[in-house]
Design a protein around this motif. Structure first.
Motif, PDB file in Angstrom:
ATOM      1  N   TRP A   1      -9.978  16.663  -4.761  1.00 31.38           N
ATOM      2  CA  TRP A   1      -8.607  16.518  -4.284  1.00 31.38           C
ATOM      3  C   TRP A   1      -7.818  17.811  -4.457  1.00 31.38           C
ATOM      4  N   GLU A   2      -8.460  18.880  -4.073  1.00 33.91           N
ATOM      5  CA  GLU A   2      -7.789  20.172  -4.093  1.00 33.91           C
ATOM      6  C   GLU A   2      -7.333  20.489  -2.682  1.00 33.91           C
TER       7      GLU A   2
ATOM      8  N   LYS B   1      -2.776   8.347   0.906  1.00 30.46           N
ATOM      9  CA  LYS B   1      -3.460   7.750  -0.231  1.00 30.46           C
ATOM     10  C   LYS B   1      -4.922   7.581   0.099  1.00 30.46           C
TER      11      LYS B   1
ATOM     12  N   PHE C   1      -6.219   8.261  -5.048  1.00 31.13           N
ATOM     13  CA  PHE C   1      -5.447   9.496  -5.077  1.00 31.13           C
ATOM     14  C   PHE C   1      -4.227   9.347  -4.178  1.00 31.13           C
ATOM     15  N   VAL C   2      -3.133   9.939  -4.628  1.00 28.11           N
ATOM     16  CA  VAL C   2      -1.921   9.982  -3.819  1.00 28.11           C
ATOM     17  C   VAL C   2      -1.561  11.444  -3.632  1.00 28.11           C
TER      18      VAL C   2
ATOM     19  N   GLN D   1       3.445  10.237   2.173  1.00 25.28           N
ATOM     20  CA  GLN D   1       2.296  10.329   1.291  1.00 25.28           C
ATOM     21  C   GLN D   1       1.029   9.959   2.037  1.00 25.28           C
TER      22      GLN D   1
ATOM     23  N   SER E   1       0.791  14.489  -1.287  1.00 27.28           N
ATOM     24  CA  SER E   1       1.854  14.745  -0.315  1.00 27.28           C
ATOM     25  C   SER E   1       1.974  16.256  -0.154  1.00 27.28           C
ATOM     26  N   TYR E   2       2.715  16.662   0.826  1.00 21.35           N
ATOM     27  CA  TYR E   2       2.863  18.091   1.074  1.00 21.35           C
ATOM     28  C   TYR E   2       4.323  18.360   1.420  1.00 21.35           C
TER      29      TYR E   2
ATOM     30  N   ALA F   1       0.830  -1.201   0.000  1.00 23.35           N
ATOM     31  CA  ALA F   1       0.000   0.000   0.000  1.00 23.35           C
ATOM     32  C   ALA F   1       0.865   1.252   0.000  1.00 23.35           C
TER      33      ALA F   1
END
Lengths: 528, 766
Positions: B511-512, B458, B474-475, B456, B477-478, B429
């Protein structure tokens, strides 16, 4: 008390097409029978009558084959130049064919000499066909005309010039004797009505039309040309329904299966594709050469494909009878009676039930694991059949041994023979992303255990050399993939300048990890 | 700030045989007794039901022993320095002996019987054994092992055998002499010879001893000190935990960590039978007086009842005691059962309402190898979706070593089998360990978000291209920061993921990244959205012991909501709009609290007292370090519980008749259902055996009512919890007072903290 839990074998889903009813249906054909003709096979037509013989037009002759024969039953050879478009009349008794010199000949299926000859075309006639009343023949020619001939009197009834290029496709309507559809290299498909004497509908295919086909209901029309297959709805005035682009070369022929009216198309790219009712490709036949013509026998018994190299390839449908003869040769297990013995007994109301514990059947390696015989379990899992056809079982046992902390014990104390077996397995599967992690551990342990004695066996040493080579190659490949990933990352970053978060592909990231471990093992091998 | 004392009290939830040592006694073929905290519990071997408990000790019960003179009586000893004699069928206390020293084990011998005359071997803190004869102690030896299974009475009470480390001592009462036999510290093969347990043959002069390395030695001829002999038998690969002779002395039973009960035939050398895979490691074996039944107690809080033909015929399971509760305490939204780690590789479902273990769900689905030091798969994370239809679990292996293996599994609830079935296994995963996960709380689409140490997060969805299984959607990260926690808002329109010191708010539809919230210094540890009317609040805790509450809308009048923080031994309840705690409770219990969970009540209490109002809709359960489950209850509740429990005792003490067996289970259930309501106390007591049909109908009505209430109260569970564990380790006695001071200081600091920065932030937002 819980029972022994057998080793869990991880079956990963297979990528690619899903198995559906259609794929099973179309897979159920024998390997093709090849019949060599004298030249490119331009037309195949099945007789609508019961033995379903088929006429194959190739070079200067037309051969009629029986469904199961490889030798022609009859051949018509009275052509001075290349013959084209041999097709049967609706009762299967007459055959009409055009030719390069512009003559159209009509044969009785039992005779040898032409019954009629229609002269009038000034150039090669590529397509001929009977209209559905059986008394008229329509032909399309390279002189841009198509003409309708009367069979009894052998006179030309009409000649129409509406196309502006060679006419190469023709499909008469089976429901109405006055209707037929033509396709031409001028990119158009036209529907003609003999009653009005002119075209009643024109459709732009966009490419030179190679073949037209009417569905039995005659509401849908298929035209092929270029790489496209287009379906038109005639009831809506010739509206385009679908445009399919599944071939990568010109689509030369199309036909319908008689069971379920599935569309089949053949192309110069050597593929026959089968579509389902929603026009998704469900099956694919591969051929040796570019396909020019194709036909399917009634009940889909036979798929005959003609190719440019003059080979006619005939596929027969498999039947259950054939299978039975195969299975009867095999050793028969205990009969059904043995298995159901006593199982279908229904207890009466006042019976006292004593339940019998269900016996747990275990695989051999599980039995050995249950009694902690780790080396034997590994040997069982490495048996030739398991190793070659079900590597996931072998790997599952290796993972289980590793989990129990006994993998080292299982690998230790092996002779050259069994060690080569393990190394061969490693060589074959170490790059499979499903297996690489446990197998790298195995490689590590093998190197640790046998480091001292490796030089005594040239066989094992050679295998290790090979292992090192392939690992090195794999590491290089991974490196390149990572570079590509880096390039992609910068591309994505430049594409979305304001977004702070990148959309990342999931799969390549796992390569990273994998790569590191591969290189560590290859470094290990190098040291030795 | 003062809070009325005595309003809230801790009551202990059942966790049977807290002290696993010497705690099991097969009373007869019908009953099995075990120690549990400060009481002794009596179970029926046939129905596996808890019948009643013998209450009266003020400290932990350390040992029980059947009265050899009367098989309907049992002695129990406790750390409070008393020995009590009970009639265990009726649950009546017959006699109390006050000894005055904390007792650690009790052994009773038949020969010294008499009125008020029994032999008690006592382990004192200074580790001396003393003999009590009518409250007079006579010390036998000072070299007693702290392990109570290292002492046993010999044939007809003629001698007592006890072992410590490498020495076996036999004390003969007639001669008043002690013979001691010692083994060498190590054999040539590196075996560890220390004694672990002792059993004496009931009719023969033979002592069986178990050893650290798994050997069993049978000592004979020890009456003459010089001429003793012993024979060695070896099957166990780890220490032998317990030994027991059958009453006739024909067989010897042994058990250890392997969880295999081994039956050795006495006198025939090596013939043995095995009963494998019983559960946790075997701690204690006991036989009924007629030798028909054996029973074993296991380290995972379980008693197995075994027939003499070596078949398991019953399992009495308490709250399974795992090694550690790695998953949080969770509530199964469907059955309202408490879900936590159970047997290794399993999740256990424990009904708090009925106080009963429901079932174990096998997550790992692999054969468990009972071996010390083996790295096993453990369920480390689990999450339910809001309807209880999906369960997500993470199992992990190799926490210590570098090669970490983990699987993410998704389970769907099968209505037909009434349990969870595996739907999807995701092998890789993430590339690193999964830290946390949560389900979206919306009704129509379920979505799972996992965050991992690879930086990440997910999102997983079910039914991409019409398939039944789950796949990645969706994946995100920041800035390559490591995420720390995630939470969905109540309507699932927002997803908050905390990365180190930053909280990011995402929209799960597009996913914004909607906004980022900057936390005051300190890595965020927990993150939680408010529920119901408080859904605009986002609460986070940091490693610097700071609790922050964000208002995601404009600042309106904040309604009631409660936040509970549990430090190692103190508890604070906050309202979101007030920096001052609503309620504090220090020294909640002596041990460190590990986990806590709110459990929705069947029906809300209408308690108007402000300090305990937050308990109206739900109950707070704690799990301590020692796997004790505790709960808060209000004073009124306490009274009710007491009244109903006395009723239970009276009802259940009636002898087990077939009619009782038929109706017993039903009755108990019914009475437990009644407990929350006032009716139970009012209803006249029915004599046993006259359970009428009308009553049954009544009870079914009751059940239906409670079901309705359940539905009503579902989803109304307000408040959110977050817990903190203190990093200071140390002995309990030392830490507790220090901690409370630390907490006080912390509290003062919180009060003094200037919250203007927060006001500024809120104001700046539109």
């Amino acid at each position: 008390m819980a029972s022994f839990k057998p080793t869990k074998v991880q079956f990963l889903p297979k990528l690619g097409e899903k198995v559906t009813e259609d794929t099973l249906y179309w897979k159920n054909y024998k390997s093709p029978v090849q019949i060599k003709e004298f030249g490119a096979v331009t037309k195949i037509d099945f007789s609508p009558l019961a033995p379903h013989n088929y006429a194959v037009t190739a070079s200067t002759r037309i051969h009629v084959y029986g469904l199961h024969s490889q030798e022609p039953i009859r051949s018509f050879t009275r052509f001075r130049d290349t013959a084209y478009g041999g097709s049967f009349r609706g009762d299967g008794k007459l055959l009409v064919a055009g030719s390069e010199e512009g003559l159209i000949r009509l044969f009785d299926i039992s005779g040898r000499v032409a019954l009629r000859q229609f002269t009038g075309h000034s150039k090669a006639v590529h397509v001929t066909s009977f209209l559905s009343d059986g008394f008229r023949v329509v032909s399309g020619s390279d002189d841009l005309t198509f003409r309708v001939w009367d069979v009894p009197s052998a006179v030309e009834l009409s000649s129409i010039t509406e196309h502006t290029d060679y006419i190469r496709a023709l499909a008469p309507s089976k429901l109405n004797p006055d209707l037929f559809v033509t396709g031409s290299y001028d990119h158009t498909v036209k529907v003609f009505d003999m009653r009005s004497g002119s075209s009643v509908m024109t459709m732009q295919h966009g490419h030179p039309v190679e073949c037209v086909l009417l569905y039995p209901s005659e509401a849908l029309l298929v035209s092929t040309g270029g790489r496209y297959v287009k379906i038109w709805d005639l009831l809506k005035g010739g509206q385009e329904l679908v445009s399919l682009k599944n071939h990568h070369k010109t689509v030369t022929c199309a036909c319908l299966s008689s069971v379920g009216n599935k569309l089949l198309t053949g192309s110069l790219d050597r593929h026959v594709k089968v579509y389902n009712s929603s026009y998704k490709v469900v099956h694919n036949f591969d051929c040796d050469a570019s396909i020019l013509s194709m036909a399917v026998a009634p009940d889909d018994e036979v798929v005959a494909v003609g190719m440019t190299n003059g080979v006619l390839s005939v596929r027969h449908r498999k039947h259950k009878k054939d299978k039975e003869t195969l299975t009867s040769r095999r050793r028969r297990g205990p009969s059904y009676r043995v298995f159901v013995k006593g199982k279908n007994f229904v207890p009466r109301q006042d019976d006292f039930l004593v339940s019998k514990p269900v016996k747990q059947y275990l695989r051999k390696y599980d039995k050995q694991l249950k009694s902690f015989e780790v080396s034997k379990a590994l040997d069982t899992a490495l048996q030739t059949w398991t190793r070659t056809s079900k590597p996931e079982v072998t790997v599952a046992v290796i993972i289980e041994l590793n989990r129990r902390g006994t993998l080292k014990n299982a690998l230790a104390g092996r002779n050259e023979e069994s060690l080569t077996k393990i190394l061969n397995f490693l060589l074959k599967h170490i790059f499979d992303p499903r297996f690489s992690r446990p197998l790298l551990t195995v490689g590590d342990i093998v190197l640790d255990l046998y480091r001292q004695v490796l030089h005594q066996s040239p066989v094992v040493e050679r295998q290790l050399q090979r292992l090192m080579e392939v690992l090195g190659r794999e590491a290089e490949l991974q490196q390149e993939l990572l570079q590509v990933l880096g390039i992609l990352d910068t591309l994505f970053a430049s594409l979305t300048p304001r977004k702070e978060v990148l959309w990342e592909e999931h799969c390549p990231m796992s390569l990273n990890n994998h790569c590191v471990s591969v290189s560590s093992v290859s470094a290990d091998v190098c040291r030795i | 700030m003062k809070f009325p004392k005595g309003m809230l009290e801790f009551t202990e939830q059942e966790s049977f045989f807290r002290s696993p040592i010497g705690g099991l006694w097969m009373a007869s073929i019908k009953f099995v007794l075990c120690t549990s905290g400060d009481s002794v519990k009596v179970y029926s071997t046939r129905t596996e039901e808890w019948l009643h408990s013998l209450q009266g000790h003020t400290n932990q019960v350390t040992g029980i022993a059947l009265n050899p003179a009367n098989h309907l009586q049992v002695y129990s000893c406790s750390a409070d320095g008393t020995v009590k004699l009970w009639d265990f069928i009726d649950g009546i206390l017959i006699k109390t002996f006050i000894i005055g020293y904390p007792l650690f084990a009790i052994y009773v011998s038949e020969k010294h019987e008499g009125i008020g005359f029994q032999l008690v071997a006592v382990h004192l803190p200074k580790s001396a054994e003393q003999e009590v004869e009518a409250k007079e102690l006579s010390a036998v030896s000072r070299h007693i092992s702290p392990n109570p299974s290292c002492t046993a009475f010999g044939r007809e009470g003629q001698y007592i055998a006890f072992a410590r480390n490498l020495q076996l001592n036999v004390y003969f009462f007639r001669k008043q002499k002690t013979y001691s036999f010692s083994l060498k510290a190590t054999d040539k093969k590196g075996a560890k010879n220390a004694f672990t347990c002792i059993a004496c043959h009931p009719t023969d002069d033979c002592i069986a001893t178990g050893h650290e390395d798994g050997k069993i030695r049978l000592w004979r001829n020890f009456i003459h000190k010089k001429e003793y002999t012993y024979s060695t038998q070896h099957w166990h690969h780890n220490a032998v935990n317990t030994l027991c002779f059958t009453p006739e002395g024909t067989n010897l039973l042994s058990g250890g960590i392997e969880s295999v009960l081994v039956q050795w035939q006495y006198g025939t050398g090596n013939r043995k039978e095995f009963l494998p895979r019983l559960g946790g490691s075997i701690l204690h074996v006991s036989t009924s007086s007629d030798g028909q039944l054996f029973c074993t107690s296991h380290s995972d809080n379980k008693i197995t009842v075994i027939e003499s033909s070596f078949k398991v015929c019953g399992v009495i399971q308490g709250l399974v005691k795992g090694d550690a509760v790695l998953t949080d305490l969770m509530i199964d939204p469907r059955s309202k059962a408490l879900v936590l780690n159970g047997k290794p590789g399993h999740l256990q479902f424990y009904s708090l309402l009925r106080d009963k273990h429901l079932y174990n769900l096998d997550i790992v689905q692999q054969e468990y190898i009972y071996e010390a030091g083996l790295d096993q798969f453990e369920v480390v994370k689990a999450a339910f979706d809001i309807k209880g239809y999906w369960l997500a679990t993470v199992e992990e292996r190799g926490q210590k070593s570098s090669d970490l293996e983990f699987f993410l599994k998704l389970w769907s609830y099968d209505e037909r089998t009434q349990s969870f079935v595996l739907n999807t296994t995701i092998t890789a995963a993430h590339t690193d360990r999964i830290i946390s996960m949560c389900f979206s709380s919306s009704e129509e689409t379920t979505m799972l978000v996992t965050i991992a140490e690879d930086g990440q997060f997910k999102a997983w969805c079910q039914g991409v291209d019409d398939q039944n299984f789950w796949s990645c959607d969706f994946v995100g990260s920041y800035h390559n920061l490591k995420p720390t926690n995630c939470s969905f808002s109540a309507d699932s329109s927002l997803l908050a993921v905390s990365f180190q010191e930053v909280i990011t708010i995402w929209s799960p539809d597009t996913w914004e990244l909607l906004t980022t919230l900057c936390q005051p210094p300190g890595v965020i540890r927990d993150l939680c959205f408010g529920r119901l009317s408080c859904s605009k609040y986002l609460i986070s805790t940091t490693t610097r012991n700071l609790l922050c509450c964000w208002n995601l809308l404009t600042c309106a009048f904040p309604p009631r909501m409660n936040i509970i923080i549990i430090y190692s031994a103190a508890m604070f309840v906050f309202k979101p709009n007030e920096p001052r705690p609503l309620f504090t409770h220090k020294n909640v219990c002596s041990e460190k609290i590990h986990r806590a969970v709110f459990v929705p009540r069947e029906e809300p209490l209408n308690n108007c007292d402000e300090s305990s109002q937050w308990l109206n809709r739900s109950q707070l359960y704690f799990l301590t370090q020692n796997m004790d489950l505790l709960t808060f209850s209000t004073a009124t509740e306490e009274d009710r519980m007491l009244s109903s429990s006395t009723r239970l005792v009276i009802d259940d003490s009636v002898a087990v008749t077939p009619f009782y067996l038929l109706l017993g289970k039903h009755r108990q259930q019914q009475q437990k259902l009644n407990t929350p309501s006032h009716q139970a106390a009012d209803r006249p007591q029915q004599p046993q055996g006259s359970v009428t049909i009308t009553e049954e109908m009544e009870s079914s009505e009751q059940e239906m009512n409670s079901e309705k209430e359940e539905e009503d109260s579902e989803g109304e569970m307000e408040a959110c919890d977050s817990q903190q564990e203190l990093r200071v380790q140390g002995s309990v006695d030392e830490v507790t007072p220090k901690l409370s001071k630390a907490q006080e200081r912390e509290l003062k600091r919180v009060r003094k903290t200037d919250f203007s920065w927060m006001a500024g932030l809120i104001a700046s937002k539109p």
